[in-house]
Scaffold this active site. Structure first.
Site, PDB file in Angstrom:
ATOM      1  N   HIS A  18       0.435  -1.101  -0.348  1.00 35.81           N
ATOM      2  CA  HIS A  18       0.283   0.088   0.527  1.00 35.81           C
ATOM      3  C   HIS A  18       0.693   1.366  -0.007  1.00 35.81           C
ATOM      4  O   HIS A  18       0.707   2.651   0.083  1.00 35.81           O
ATOM      5  CB  HIS A  18      -1.155  -0.292   0.997  1.00 35.81           C
ATOM      6  N   HIS A  19       2.069   1.574  -0.243  1.00 38.40           N
ATOM      7  CA  HIS A  19       2.914   2.713  -0.201  1.00 38.40           C
ATOM      8  C   HIS A  19       3.584   2.491  -1.458  1.00 38.40           C
ATOM      9  O   HIS A  19       3.320   3.932  -1.297  1.00 38.40           O
ATOM     10  CB  HIS A  19       3.984   2.113   1.418  1.00 38.40           C
ATOM     11  N   ALA A  20       3.194   1.803  -2.610  1.00 41.59           N
ATOM     12  CA  ALA A  20       4.263   2.188  -3.841  1.00 41.59           C
ATOM     13  C   ALA A  20       3.683   3.279  -4.708  1.00 41.59           C
ATOM     14  O   ALA A  20       1.677   3.224  -4.482  1.00 41.59           O
ATOM     15  CB  ALA A  20       4.266   0.760  -4.370  1.00 41.59           C
TER      16      ALA A  20
END
Length: 314
Positions: A126-128
């Site tokens: 979920h950070h990309a």
């Protein structure tokens, strides 16, 4: 339709990891799988083999320049894909596409009526961002999934619920102005933990204002804190009347994780899954995908993710 849960497992998924000694190592899937076998989840679920994604899949969310860059650094295995958290390794491109492809394969099977619920343990990156890696996340399978639901399948109203200790910033900011993404995220306060975002006043922008719910909790927040705020999440998702639900079930919010400060038990993950499955039954024809997300204590991730799968079965 028979109620079935599909669970993805295979060496190609385990390949997404950053080597011995890294918190996001290749052994995370095996830790989960050993516990899943002990509990008999292999015969209670449909086991799905990992599926590689395509560049067209990646391009639903990511820029062409970024995709090309990951491919180049995958060949050399050198350098970082962000400012220093996410190292390249030989084959990182292929490993990342398998995460995306397996999630999209689960979606395909749900929409074809072969199952109602899917869990992919090595997923939920979920950070990309659209144009960069971040926080151990190379390709954002969640962003790709949301875009695939809209552009390929005409499903507009999507609810995304994230209980990972870290704020799902790569999803939040990519869809901050999207009124059709119902976003609810319980996480450790960004004043104390990467990525330093997800404050309560971040509720969406423009036409999407009020469609995003960020619930930052103090370090040390336990199940009592979780159950105090969970009804807000449930009410928020219900008000959004979604057509599809995505759960990011990061296990780094459980007590004893080496890089966070939360104190949940796996019971929080079970409760979130049970309640979201009920909402999926009410609004989404049962359609829900669970993604493993973070979690760097192997015992914790095995305990939390098996609770998620059992809740999906029940």
């Amino acid at each position: 339709m028979e109620m079935r849960v599909q669970l993805y497992h295979g060496e190609a998924l385990a390949a997404y990891g950053f080597g011995s000694g890294h918190p996001f190592g290749h052994d995370r899937q095996a830790a989960f799988w050993q516990e899943a076998l002990r509990q008999g989840l292999d015969w209670q679920t449909e086991i799905g083999a990992p599926v590689p994604g395509t560049e067209d899949d990646l391009a639903l969310f990511h820029t062409a320049d970024y995709i090309a860059r990951v491919r180049r650094q995958s060949q050399s295995g050198q350098g970082y894909l962000d400012s220093g958290d996410t190292p390249a390794f030989p084959g990182v491109f292929e490993a990342g596409t398998v995460v995306v492809g397996s999630v999209l394969d689960g979606l395909k099977n749900i929409l074809a009526g072969r199952c109602q619920r899917v869990f992919v343990p090595i997923a939920g990156l979920h950070h990309a961002r659209r144009d960069s890696a971040a926080g151990f996340c190379v390709f954002n399978d969640i962003g790709v999934l949301i875009e695939a639901l809209r552009r390929r399948h005409g499903i507009k109203r999507v609810a995304y619920v994230d209980i990972d200790a870290h704020h799902g910033d790569g999803v939040f900011y990519a869809f901050e102005d999207d009124p059709n993404l119902i976003f609810a995220d319980i996480h450790e306060d960004g004043r104390y933990l990467y990525p330093g975002t997800g404050f309560a006043n971040e509720t969406g922008t423009g036409a999407a204002k009020g469609t995003k719910l960020n619930i930052p909790l103090e370090p040390g927040a336990d199940d009592t804190a979780f159950h105090r705020v969970w009804p807000q999440v449930e009410e928020f998702v219900r008000a959004g009347r979604p057509e599809f639900i995505i759960l990011q079930a990061g296990a780094d919010s459980i007590a004893g994780d080496p890089i966070t400060h939360m104190q949940f038990t796996p019971g929080a993950h079970a409760h979130a899954t049970t309640r979201l499955c009920a909402l999926a039954d009410e609004f989404c024809q049962g359609r829900i995908i669970g993604l493993g997300g973070g979690g760097y204590n192997r015992f914790n991730l095995a305990a939390a993710w098996t609770r998620v799968v059992k809740a999906m079965l029940e």
